[in-house]
Scaffold this motif. Structure first.
Motif, PDB file in Angstrom:
ATOM      1  N   GLU A 145       0.822  -1.217   0.000  1.00 23.99           N
ATOM      2  CA  GLU A 145       0.000   0.000   0.000  1.00 23.99           C
ATOM      3  C   GLU A 145       0.853   1.263   0.000  1.00 23.99           C
ATOM      4  OE1 GLU A 145       0.027  -2.332   2.335  1.00 23.99           O
ATOM      5  OE2 GLU A 145      -0.442  -1.523   4.317  1.00 23.99           O
ATOM      6  N   GLN A 146       2.169   1.101   0.161  1.00 24.24           N
ATOM      7  CA  GLN A 146       3.027   2.290   0.159  1.00 24.24           C
ATOM      8  C   GLN A 146       3.906   2.398  -1.092  1.00 24.24           C
ATOM      9  OE1 GLN A 146       4.770   1.506   3.924  1.00 24.24           O
ATOM     10  NE2 GLN A 146       3.238   2.709   5.041  1.00 24.24           N
ATOM     11  N   LEU A 147       3.756   1.466  -1.988  1.00 26.83           N
ATOM     12  CA  LEU A 147       4.542   1.541  -3.226  1.00 26.83           C
ATOM     13  C   LEU A 147       4.106   2.756  -4.033  1.00 26.83           C
ATOM     14  CD1 LEU A 147       4.559  -2.183  -4.410  1.00 26.83           C
ATOM     15  CD2 LEU A 147       6.508  -0.875  -3.540  1.00 26.83           C
ATOM     16  N   PRO A 148       5.053   3.555  -4.527  1.00 32.54           N
ATOM     17  CA  PRO A 148       4.667   4.692  -5.374  1.00 32.54           C
ATOM     18  C   PRO A 148       3.957   4.193  -6.628  1.00 32.54           C
ATOM     19  CG  PRO A 148       6.989   4.798  -4.763  1.00 32.54           C
ATOM     20  CD  PRO A 148       6.487   3.457  -4.326  1.00 32.54           C
ATOM     21  N   ALA A 149       3.062   5.022  -7.132  1.00 34.99           N
ATOM     22  CA  ALA A 149       2.263   4.625  -8.292  1.00 34.99           C
ATOM     23  C   ALA A 149       3.142   4.239  -9.478  1.00 34.99           C
ATOM     24  CB  ALA A 149       1.305   5.756  -8.674  1.00 34.99           C
ATOM     25  N   LEU A 171       4.446   0.576  -9.367  1.00 37.22           N
ATOM     26  CA  LEU A 171       3.512  -0.555  -9.379  1.00 37.22           C
ATOM     27  C   LEU A 171       3.637  -1.418 -10.639  1.00 37.22           C
ATOM     28  CD1 LEU A 171       0.302   1.084  -7.892  1.00 37.22           C
ATOM     29  CD2 LEU A 171       1.629  -0.784  -6.872  1.00 37.22           C
TER      30      LEU A 171
END
Lengths: 280, 280, 280, 280
Positions: free
Chosen positions: A95-99, A102
């Protein structure tokens, strides 16, 4: 800081008007600075330089006419020393991975991570997470595969390699990338020059996203990671072919070199590295 | 201009803390304007909206707790009328393709164009180039395949489909994309809502790059292209999954709708379209 | 009756004690008679001759010691003239297929007929049944594929070839066999010698079961079917490898020949044959 | 000696004149005697019994007319007690393998042993040879795979399963067979009835050729090997489908049973077996 001189000479016999797309220029980013660079094309051709994609891959496009074609590239790159104590480098929660990171979890042409969830989980699911887990994936890949030039081809995928257990640098990278993605760790392919690679050639390795940064890894142990000079970055080798050719041309020579010109070279054998190389 | 109302309702039974990545919001670009939009999540969850990649895919990320989860999205989109006389729409020469379009020639996870050069050339190499060649690829795909729900799965590729000759919308798109790329025509996958799709569902179709623009195509003939509302764009379906779930959750309902609210609907059956839809 | 002289010379450099299993002796059956035959092995080795399986494949097994090994086989075979007017040769109904023929409907390692039911039915389902349908399958295979030495390897399957559209004789046979089986026509692989094959080499072709007999076919059109001398018969090439080697040995020469010694040779170019060759 | 009662009831809805090929009768060989047997078909159909291939697979062929079809088979089989001290059961040298066993070293449709030489050698090459090595292959297969009904289909191969790491009984057998063949140990597929299989169903397991005999193995550990009653034998599941259907028919019931009627049952859980079962 390491100062690395790299270069290559490619020769072709060109049979018909042919477009070449070359991805062999050293990338420019915060971790490597190009201090000098030259590209010669003989006979002289109009060349076009462009950046491809958001990662800044530098592509040279040229229209060759029939005859002999020689492409000679040289560059000097300064690599920032980005060693990090890898002990506490953890994974980034989903949930904290930068867009923009992804998409490096998605399966790609040569990295079928979508078929490997159970495989990866069984082999690596119980390990400590973070840098040490990616290291475990590299070690496993190194141990399972035999480095065998000629055993794979341009359409060979990570799953093919996991069955046949042989490959070359791009295959090692594809396997490790696929296993990382299947474990939820974003990973991507890097092409580059490598100091102390024998025999000298272009090299393929990979990056994994850990603790909000990309770290360089190489499952082949063929050359020290600290001597890698990045050319291109992509989802897998499909994105960073050194030469894409539309027309009729035959490669007659590929010669590649990379030398550490640092006053006192500190490059260690790659299986000795205990510090992570944060790369981007 | 067409005014389209779209939406979906997704229900899940969530068994453990689970991260959802949803890619179902209507894309915003020069060709479609979102005039109203709502996203409800029951029970209320903190949601994060982010753009993924350079294409502006809009992703919603939420952390669900165990229990029932309902996601309801509705939007009204105005589609610009972008019909073009397709008669003279040609292909763009390789040396003139913009740098950011080149990666759509690369093979991808479900579109192994690198295995299909001869296949594509034999089937389509003698045809007139340009829009009519892509149309020929769509027609061939439509004629060769039988639309058979359940005949393929999430890891099925274009080559699998070319052998088994059955598939669903994403498979039709993957086949056509692969054949376009193998012919040197950049192509990419589009997910979206579609008016008059029976049974109603999310839809998958594709774009080809011709004459310096992207044009929409759909090899399934299941719904009029003029009623397509874009959600996401990517190399293939791997990039635009409607829902990516990390955790334990079970889908209990997927309900999708799309209605043409234009004063006088002009949507034609898709096999009747004689004008190209330039899309981006 | 045709009188054919065939033979081969194989040389190996043997590095360790090695078992060779050779399947290069001319088969004996009602359609071909071996009138003379010799097998020389230099240096002299104890050799064992055995028949493998119910089809009478003749296998020679020998234990080689390190050093140079030469195997020289020659034979003269008389081929019965088995030409049949193929006009009325039909397919055998499934309920009337003999029990020992049924297994040639099963998919095999390189002939994945179980993935090709729809493919075959779409291409060949509307045609007249019988000999002419198998001929149509051969013609289609010939037209779709490009004969390209080196384009395939020992693990290439019919489905691989249907995608890449190139192959050599064994691949042509595998494709045609797979399509026959998918249509309900029993088919099997035959290895052999072939008169007028250029360059001379071992050949691979196939048989289809029609009208209670096996008929020879060759989709490559490389040599006249009437000059084929059978070595082995099997489900596909996996069953009739010319040489299987357990140990360390390197092939240094493969030389194969076949000559028509009939008083007045009647061998026609293969694409001219209007009569079926009933073979077993 | 074990006395086992087995049987099955299959129901179909038949839509058009349909040929059924059923392979569900208990095989007759030196190791199992059929003491009573019945086959009922409702409505009454003319059936044909035939043996397929050299292994004596018993096949029943019937022509069904549209309507409901019920097939009910029961048999009582006496199994000879063939337990052998497996401690000293070795592998047979390649040069001593009987000719009719050699084909079980060949790769087959679902057992791509030709891709697994290095894989098998790396995993099992250092182990003691013979019965214990095949046991090691079974243990490895059991440990690597998760038994997951529905995770594979009729075209799934051993290599597919080695990547996805899930499967059912036929997949376990295909993986173990492939690894045995890649190691030079002849192996073949066996279909049968199995006492104490939960849920009751047809079962698939395998045989390996060791010390001049075939021995039964089952990598699934789902039921005691001593309670297996052989139906068919083949290269892989392609050869021993329980029902092959040509026509339009829908299966509406498959019910299978097997009970140990021996005065004092000695069937042990399969993971406890320390004695080999020599089977043919």
């Amino acid at each position: 800081m390491n100062i690395i001189e790299v270069g290559c000479q490619l020769r072709y016999r060109v049979w018909s008007p042919t477009v070449f797309l070359l991805n062999l220029s050293v990338a420019r980013n915060a971790h490597q600075t190009v201090t000098s660079e030259s590209l010669e094309v003989v006979p002289y051709q109009v060349i076009e330089e462009c950046e491809v994609g958001p990662l800044g891959n530098r592509v040279v496009r040229l229209n060759a006419t029939p005859g002999e074609l020689t492409i000679r590239y040289t560059a000097t790159a300064e690599l920032r020393s980005d060693e990090v104590d890898s002990t506490n480098v953890g994974e980034t929660n989903y949930e904290q991975l930068p867009a923009d990171v992804l998409s490096y979890l998605n399966p790609s042409r040569y990295c079928e991570s979508d078929k490997l969830y159970r495989f990866a989980f069984e082999e690596f699911g119980q390990l400590l997470t973070g840098y040490s887990r990616v290291t475990a994936i590299c070690n496993w890949t190194y141990q399972q595969l035999a480095y065998t030039p000629g055993s794979t081809g341009p359409t060979t995928t990570a799953c093919d390699v996991l069955i046949q257990r042989t490959g070359v640098c791009r295959d090692y990278a594809h396997v490790a990338i696929s296993l990382c993605r299947a474990m939820g760790i974003p990973a991507r392919y890097v092409s580059g020059y490598a100091v102390n690679l024998h025999p000298p050639d272009f090299h393929g390795f990979f990056e994994a996203y850990l603790d909000r940064r990309w770290f360089l890894f190489d499952a082949t142990r063929l050359a020290p990671v600290g001597g890698f000079v990045r050319i291109g970055t992509g989802r897998d080798a499909a994105d960073v072919a050194f030469a894409t050719i539309r027309g009729e041309a035959e490669s007659t020579e590929v010669f590649v070199w990379a030398s550490d010109m640092s006053p006192s070279s500190r490059l260690l054998p790659s299986d000795d590295v205990q510090t992570g190389i944060s790369s981007a």
